[in-house]
Design a protein around this motif. Structure first.
Motif, PDB file in Angstrom:
ATOM      1  N   UNK A 695       0.833  -1.208   0.000  1.00 27.89           N
ATOM      2  CA  UNK A 695       0.000   0.000   0.000  1.00 27.89           C
ATOM      3  C   UNK A 695       0.861   1.247   0.000  1.00 27.89           C
ATOM      4  N   UNK A 696       1.894   1.238   0.823  1.00 29.39           N
ATOM      5  CA  UNK A 696       2.759   2.413   0.916  1.00 29.39           C
ATOM      6  C   UNK A 696       3.413   2.702  -0.429  1.00 29.39           C
ATOM      7  N   UNK A 697       3.922   1.662  -1.099  1.00 31.22           N
ATOM      8  CA  UNK A 697       4.622   1.870  -2.363  1.00 31.22           C
ATOM      9  C   UNK A 697       3.662   2.297  -3.471  1.00 31.22           C
ATOM     10  N   UNK A 698       2.507   1.646  -3.569  1.00 31.04           N
ATOM     11  CA  UNK A 698       1.578   1.950  -4.665  1.00 31.04           C
ATOM     12  C   UNK A 698       0.955   3.326  -4.494  1.00 31.04           C
ATOM     13  N   UNK A 699       0.603   3.696  -3.269  1.00 26.52           N
ATOM     14  CA  UNK A 699       0.028   5.036  -3.071  1.00 26.52           C
ATOM     15  C   UNK A 699       1.073   6.110  -3.385  1.00 26.52           C
ATOM     16  N   UNK A 700       2.323   5.866  -3.059  1.00 26.60           N
ATOM     17  CA  UNK A 700       3.382   6.817  -3.419  1.00 26.60           C
ATOM     18  C   UNK A 700       3.541   6.896  -4.935  1.00 26.60           C
ATOM     19  N   UNK A 701       3.466   5.754  -5.594  1.00 30.55           N
ATOM     20  CA  UNK A 701       3.523   5.726  -7.057  1.00 30.55           C
ATOM     21  C   UNK A 701       2.382   6.548  -7.661  1.00 30.55           C
ATOM     22  N   UNK A 702       1.184   6.397  -7.127  1.00 28.04           N
ATOM     23  CA  UNK A 702       0.041   7.163  -7.633  1.00 28.04           C
ATOM     24  C   UNK A 702       0.207   8.658  -7.388  1.00 28.04           C
ATOM     25  N   UNK A 703       0.788   9.007  -6.229  1.00 26.81           N
ATOM     26  CA  UNK A 703       0.979  10.437  -5.946  1.00 26.81           C
ATOM     27  C   UNK A 703       1.994  11.054  -6.904  1.00 26.81           C
ATOM     28  N   UNK A 704       3.029  10.319  -7.275  1.00 27.63           N
ATOM     29  CA  UNK A 704       3.993  10.837  -8.258  1.00 27.63           C
ATOM     30  C   UNK A 704       3.350  10.985  -9.634  1.00 27.63           C
ATOM     31  N   UNK A 705       2.471  10.070  -9.979  1.00 25.20           N
ATOM     32  CA  UNK A 705       1.760  10.220 -11.252  1.00 25.20           C
ATOM     33  C   UNK A 705       0.899  11.471 -11.242  1.00 25.20           C
ATOM     34  N   UNK A 706       0.249  11.739 -10.124  1.00 24.05           N
ATOM     35  CA  UNK A 706      -0.585  12.943 -10.019  1.00 24.05           C
ATOM     36  C   UNK A 706       0.255  14.208 -10.123  1.00 24.05           C
ATOM     37  N   UNK A 707       1.509  14.127  -9.685  1.00 22.88           N
ATOM     38  CA  UNK A 707       2.393  15.294  -9.770  1.00 22.88           C
ATOM     39  C   UNK A 707       2.987  15.490 -11.159  1.00 22.88           C
ATOM     40  N   UNK A 708       2.734  14.570 -12.089  1.00 17.18           N
ATOM     41  CA  UNK A 708       3.179  14.746 -13.461  1.00 17.18           C
ATOM     42  C   UNK A 708       4.378  13.933 -13.877  1.00 17.18           C
ATOM     43  N   UNK A 709       4.835  13.017 -13.023  1.00 19.06           N
ATOM     44  CA  UNK A 709       5.963  12.168 -13.397  1.00 19.06           C
ATOM     45  C   UNK A 709       5.537  11.201 -14.512  1.00 19.06           C
ATOM     46  N   UNK A 710       6.508  10.784 -15.308  1.00 22.68           N
ATOM     47  CA  UNK A 710       6.231   9.719 -16.259  1.00 22.68           C
ATOM     48  C   UNK A 710       6.042   8.417 -15.505  1.00 22.68           C
ATOM     49  N   UNK A 711       5.437   7.451 -16.187  1.00 20.81           N
ATOM     50  CA  UNK A 711       5.110   6.203 -15.494  1.00 20.81           C
ATOM     51  C   UNK A 711       6.353   5.493 -14.970  1.00 20.81           C
ATOM     52  N   UNK A 712       7.398   5.385 -15.770  1.00 13.92           N
ATOM     53  CA  UNK A 712       8.624   4.711 -15.344  1.00 13.92           C
ATOM     54  C   UNK A 712       9.335   5.487 -14.242  1.00 13.92           C
ATOM     55  N   UNK A 713       9.376   6.815 -14.363  1.00  9.70           N
ATOM     56  CA  UNK A 713      10.005   7.623 -13.317  1.00  9.70           C
ATOM     57  C   UNK A 713       9.220   7.541 -12.020  1.00  9.70           C
ATOM     58  N   UNK A 714       7.899   7.516 -12.137  1.00  6.44           N
ATOM     59  CA  UNK A 714       7.062   7.444 -10.931  1.00  6.44           C
ATOM     60  C   UNK A 714       7.319   6.143 -10.175  1.00  6.44           C
ATOM     61  N   UNK A 715       7.460   5.042 -10.911  1.00  8.45           N
ATOM     62  CA  UNK A 715       7.728   3.757 -10.247  1.00  8.45           C
ATOM     63  C   UNK A 715       9.099   3.784  -9.582  1.00  8.45           C
ATOM     64  N   UNK A 716      10.089   4.287 -10.292  1.00 10.50           N
ATOM     65  CA  UNK A 716      11.439   4.316  -9.729  1.00 10.50           C
ATOM     66  C   UNK A 716      11.495   5.202  -8.486  1.00 10.50           C
ATOM     67  N   UNK A 717      10.935   6.397  -8.580  1.00  7.30           N
ATOM     68  CA  UNK A 717      10.969   7.313  -7.442  1.00  7.30           C
ATOM     69  C   UNK A 717      10.174   6.760  -6.264  1.00  7.30           C
ATOM     70  N   UNK A 718       9.053   6.092  -6.553  1.00  9.15           N
ATOM     71  CA  UNK A 718       8.264   5.496  -5.471  1.00  9.15           C
ATOM     72  C   UNK A 718       9.071   4.415  -4.756  1.00  9.15           C
ATOM     73  N   UNK A 719       9.756   3.577  -5.530  1.00  5.32           N
ATOM     74  CA  UNK A 719      10.555   2.524  -4.915  1.00  5.32           C
ATOM     75  C   UNK A 719      11.679   3.079  -4.073  1.00  5.32           C
ATOM     76  N   UNK A 720      12.405   4.065  -4.607  1.00  6.29           N
ATOM     77  CA  UNK A 720      13.543   4.635  -3.891  1.00  6.29           C
ATOM     78  C   UNK A 720      13.091   5.397  -2.648  1.00  6.29           C
ATOM     79  N   UNK A 721      12.026   6.183  -2.782  1.00  8.21           N
ATOM     80  CA  UNK A 721      11.578   7.001  -1.647  1.00  8.21           C
ATOM     81  C   UNK A 721      10.971   6.141  -0.536  1.00  8.21           C
ATOM     82  N   UNK A 722      10.361   5.009  -0.882  1.00  2.51           N
ATOM     83  CA  UNK A 722       9.723   4.156   0.121  1.00  2.51           C
ATOM     84  C   UNK A 722      10.640   3.028   0.588  1.00  2.51           C
ATOM     85  N   UNK A 723      11.870   3.005   0.084  1.00  2.00           N
ATOM     86  CA  UNK A 723      12.806   1.938   0.446  1.00  2.00           C
ATOM     87  C   UNK A 723      13.057   1.910   1.948  1.00  2.00           C
TER      88      UNK A 723
END
Length: 841
Positions: A695-723
């Motif tokens: 939940x923590x990782x996917x919700x962070x991924x969705x928030x990055x998408x809402x901020x305008x990140x590309x899909x691949x960047x959003x996944x990478x940033x979500x993984x790194x930030x929630x690590x």
């Protein structure tokens, strides 16, 4: 009684009872009950508390009474041979030790990678949550007992998970320059939906324990109550109390340079995050199918190891105990002194085994066997022994099965006995128990002997017995033709025989608190031989008398001890124990069900088989888990889908559940424990925990998408930030359970299989969350893109198909709500009565 006047003669002489009969004051002959402790005669007194009474004051009172009794009595001594409070005390000590150790480990781990003040406030969730749980549990009449303490031990490492996520989120906002109050508010609100759903799904997962049938379900209801309300109060603490404490903590209000240790640990975390995990994540993202194949291959290897016997499996784990119960049953009618002889024989074998084991394992510094309690009765042909062993914590490598086998070897075979079993029935029944059912008694008896022979040939089984025992030798009296010609009545004849040999109860007297029964019958010397019966004089009211042998034939046959039926058909039960702890009960039962018993019963088509004991308990529990498990998973799925506003993302999260078996399987292998139903219960608990990190990782991924990140960047940033929070929650949960995993205490054996499933399964799921979950999100995203392209003819962007950025209609949420309603309706349809009982409780 001696002076009772029986007759007065015509000349005035008085005949009293003692002149024509022997009067003896003695114990009953029919039901001997003899007890001995360490070879000395004993009377065993059992003291129990009621459900409303506290065990410990009663134990203290009894101990004081025993001390006072021994101080004032020289010839007779009192000794406590069993104390149930020691188990509860052991559980409390185990909880205290593991709680303190887990609390300290959690603080140290958090302080290593987050500010130590924040770590303290996060770890404070443990006592606060327990405090709130105690209030609710006491209102629900849940006491501090073995089962509720299980739940408290299990939940220690889980309670701080959401506090870590919230505290780490607040700390991140503070690092970005936010004021303490703003950081606390924004950090909490950012992750609160995911935290709330994580707690809710974990509560739903543990609620399954309310609906598990069988003794297994009875065991864990109170554990589920403890876990659920601890988690609820941890949510309240994490969402309200924790942000307030952190906002006013010096960790945020006082800007100060971190010390050298903190900088070093922060550098370690940054290296793990950006230099190790980051490149690995990118490789997995751009090599999607290779990554999926690797994880699927690991899962297949694990399941093959489980199915192939490399990773052992059983119904219920072997639980070490501190006592051995031995039962002896001689042929019905065996005299008391014969039974006593063989009971003494087994006791002597036990002491000989003690000498060898004490020398082998303890160099004669400790005794393996502390006490032997033996008894004969209540029938003359039955005896038993209860052997108290050295406490499990002090036995080192000596196992209960080693002691049992040593005693069995020293005692040798007892050919005269019909039943000899070393070790009593466990909590969940005998390891192997088969009921043969049929209406043809001859076929049933033959089938029983054939199945027993096959089972006795298996080296994995021992103590193979059945309940179709021959009864007492009985004498049937049939009147001869001469008696019928004389008009004699069989009922009158039998009544006189019974009165003379068995006796007639003529009176009951009160002697103090005891009731004394007065029997009239022949002297023992006159009723101990069949000749006495044949020569007995039968007298009739008209004055005639005849020797019994002249008017009746005597036939000696075997009677029946008991007749058992199932569904109106005769039943014979065959039971057996396993020969050693390495035997897989599942494998043995499977072989019996699929090969051995069916092959035997081919020759007896009138006979069928049912599988009882642990197998029956397993089937009841597994069936209920399968039924309610689908409903529980559906409810969890709907909660996650509503949080994500996406059924596909929820499906991705739940697709990780099977990969937890990688950690569960190899964790049991490393710990040398078989996978059991307790392990499966741990997997149920694990499901609720693993959803948290996803939940923590996917919700962070969705928030990055809402901020305008590309899909691949959003996944990478979500993984790194929630690590960091994902790794910390995993480590703290594992650390909370680690003291229990390596606990040698007898008190911990029930919980260790569950702890192995949760801890090692969580390690595997963490890797899957950090690596496989992003890959699954990419795969599902690509599927939606190409599905939309095939449907509309226009290829959308990767971001536009995600629910976080596309325009949602109200109909989709209505659809989710409808699915949720259907899931709840199904839950009430299947388990409405239990749910009503739960809430009325």
């Amino acid at each position: 009684l001696r002076d009772i006047v029986v007759k007065t003669t015509a000349d005035g002489a008085v005949i009293r009872l003692h002149q024509i009969a022997d009067i003896k004051d003695q114990w009953s002959e029919n039901n001997p009950s003899r007890s001995f402790v360490n070879g000395k005669p004993a009377v065993v007194i059992t003291i129990q508390n009621t459900l409303e009474e506290d065990l410990f004051p009663i134990v203290d009172y009894v101990k004081q009474y025993v001390a006072d009794f021994n101080a004032t009595h020289q010839e007779v001594g009192a000794v406590i041979i069993s104390d149930a409070s020691t188990v509860l005390t052991g559980r409390i000590n185990l909880l205290t030790e593991n709680g303190v150790i887990g609390f300290c480990i959690v603080i140290v781990l958090l302080a290593m990678f987050i500010h130590w003040r924040i770590a303290f406030w996060v770890a404070l969730a443990i006592p606060i949550s327990f405090g709130g749980m105690f209030i609710i549990a006491s209102a629900l009449d849940v006491t501090i007992n073995v089962i509720s303490l299980f739940g408290m031990i299990l939940v220690i490492g889980i309670l701080v998970d959401d506090g870590i996520v919230i505290g780490e989120s607040i700390y991140q906002f503070h690092e970005k320059g936010e004021k303490p109050a703003d950081a606390a508010l924004k950090g909490t609100m950012k992750v609160l939906p995911a935290v709330f759903t994580a707690i809710l799904t974990t509560v739903i997962a543990f609620s399954m324990f309310f609906f598990i049938d069988g003794r297994l379900g009875d065991f864990f209801v109170e554990m589920a109550i403890v876990v659920i309300f601890s988690l609820i109060f941890s949510l309240i603490e994490g969402a309200i109390i924790l942000p307030t404490h952190v906002a006013h903590s010096k960790a945020l209000t006082h800007d100060q340079e971190p010390n050298r240790l903190q900088r070093g640990l922060e550098n370690v975390m940054d290296w793990l995050r950006y230099k190790t995990y980051g490149p690995t994540l990118k490789f997995a993202m751009y090599n999607k199918f290779f990554t999926v194949v690797v994880f699927v291959a690991l899962l297949m290897v694990t399941m093959s190891a489980i199915g192939g016997g490399i990773i052992k499996g059983t119904f219920f784990p072997i639980i070490e105990a501190d006592d051995i119960n031995i039962s002896l049953q001689m042929p019905a009618g065996t005299r008391e002194n014969i039974t006593q002889k063989w009971v003494d024989h087994i006791e002597e074998a036990a002491w000989r085994a003690n000498e060898k084991l004490s020398e082998q394992y303890f160099d004669d510094k400790k005794e393996a066997i502390l006490r032997v309690q033996k008894s004969v009765g209540p029938s003359t042909y039955a005896g038993s022994l209860s052997i108290a062993l050295l406490e499990g914590e002090n036995r080192d490598s000596l196992r209960l099965r080693d002691v049992v086998n040593a005693i069995r070897q020293e005692a040798g075979p007892i050919q005269e006995a019909e039943v000899v079993t070393y070790g009593g029935r466990g909590t969940f029944g005998k390891p192997v128990s088969i009921s043969l059912i049929g209406e043809d008694q001859d076929a049933l008896k033959a089938a029983t002997q054939a199945v027993k022979s096959e089972m006795q040939a298996l080296t994995d089984l021992t103590d193979v017995v059945d309940n179709n025992q021959e009864g007492l030798r009985e004498i049937n009296i049939n009147l001869k033709d001469k008696a019928r010609y004389l008009g004699l009545n069989l009922q009158e004849v039998v009544a006189q025989v019974r009165s003379g040999f068995f006796g007639s109860e003529v009176q009951r007297l009160q002697r103090g608190r005891d009731e004394v029964r007065v029997w009239v019958r022949y002297d023992k010397a006159d009723r101990s031989d069949l000749t006495d019966l044949r020569d007995m004089r039968v007298r009739f009211l008209d004055g005639r008398e005849f020797p019994l042998s002249e008017i009746a034939d005597l036939d000696i046959t075997r009677g029946v001890i008991g007749i058992n039926h199932i569904d109106g058909k005769r039943e014979v039960k065959i039971e057996a124990d396993v020969a050693n702890d390495e035997v897989s009960v599942s494998d043995v039962t499977s072989a019996l069900k699929t090969e051995i018993v069916p092959n035997v019963l081919k020759n007896y088509p009138q006979v069928s088989a049912l599988y009882e004991g642990q197998n029956r308990e397993q089937e009841k529990s597994v069936s209920s888990i399968q039924t309610v498990g689908s409903i529980i998973l559906a409810l969890m799925f709907f909660c996650v889908a509503l949080t994500f506003r996406s059924t596909s993302q929820a499906a991705v999260v739940f697709a990780l559940i099977p990969f937890s078996m990688i950690g569960v399987g190899w964790g049991h292998y490393l710990m040398g424990a078989p996978i059991s139903l307790f392990s499966i219960l741990g997997v149920i608990a694990l499901i609720g925990v693993l959803v948290n990190d996803s939940l923590v990782l996917v919700t962070t991924y969705n928030s990055y998408l809402e901020e305008g990140y590309t899909q691949m960047d959003a996944i990478y940033e979500a993984g790194v930030s929630r690590f960091r929070p994902i790794v910390l929650t995993t480590f703290t949960t594992f650390a909370g359970l680690a003291p229990l995993l390596f606990e040698k205490s007898l008190q911990a054996q029930f919980l260790i299989p569950m702890a192995i499933s949760v801890s090692y399964g969580l390690l595997a799921v963490t890797v899957a969350n950090l690596i496989l979950l992003p890959v699954f999100l990419i795969v599902v995203n690509r599927f939606k893109v190409y599905a939309t392209y095939m449907w509309n003819g226009v290829k959308p962007s990767y971001e536009s198909v995600e629910s976080a950025v596309r325009t949602e209609s109200g109909y989709e949420f209505l659809w989710y709500a409808a699915l949720l309603f259907i899931g709840v309706a199904l839950a009430f349809a299947f388990y409405g009565q239990q749910i009503v009982q739960l809430f009325s409780w």
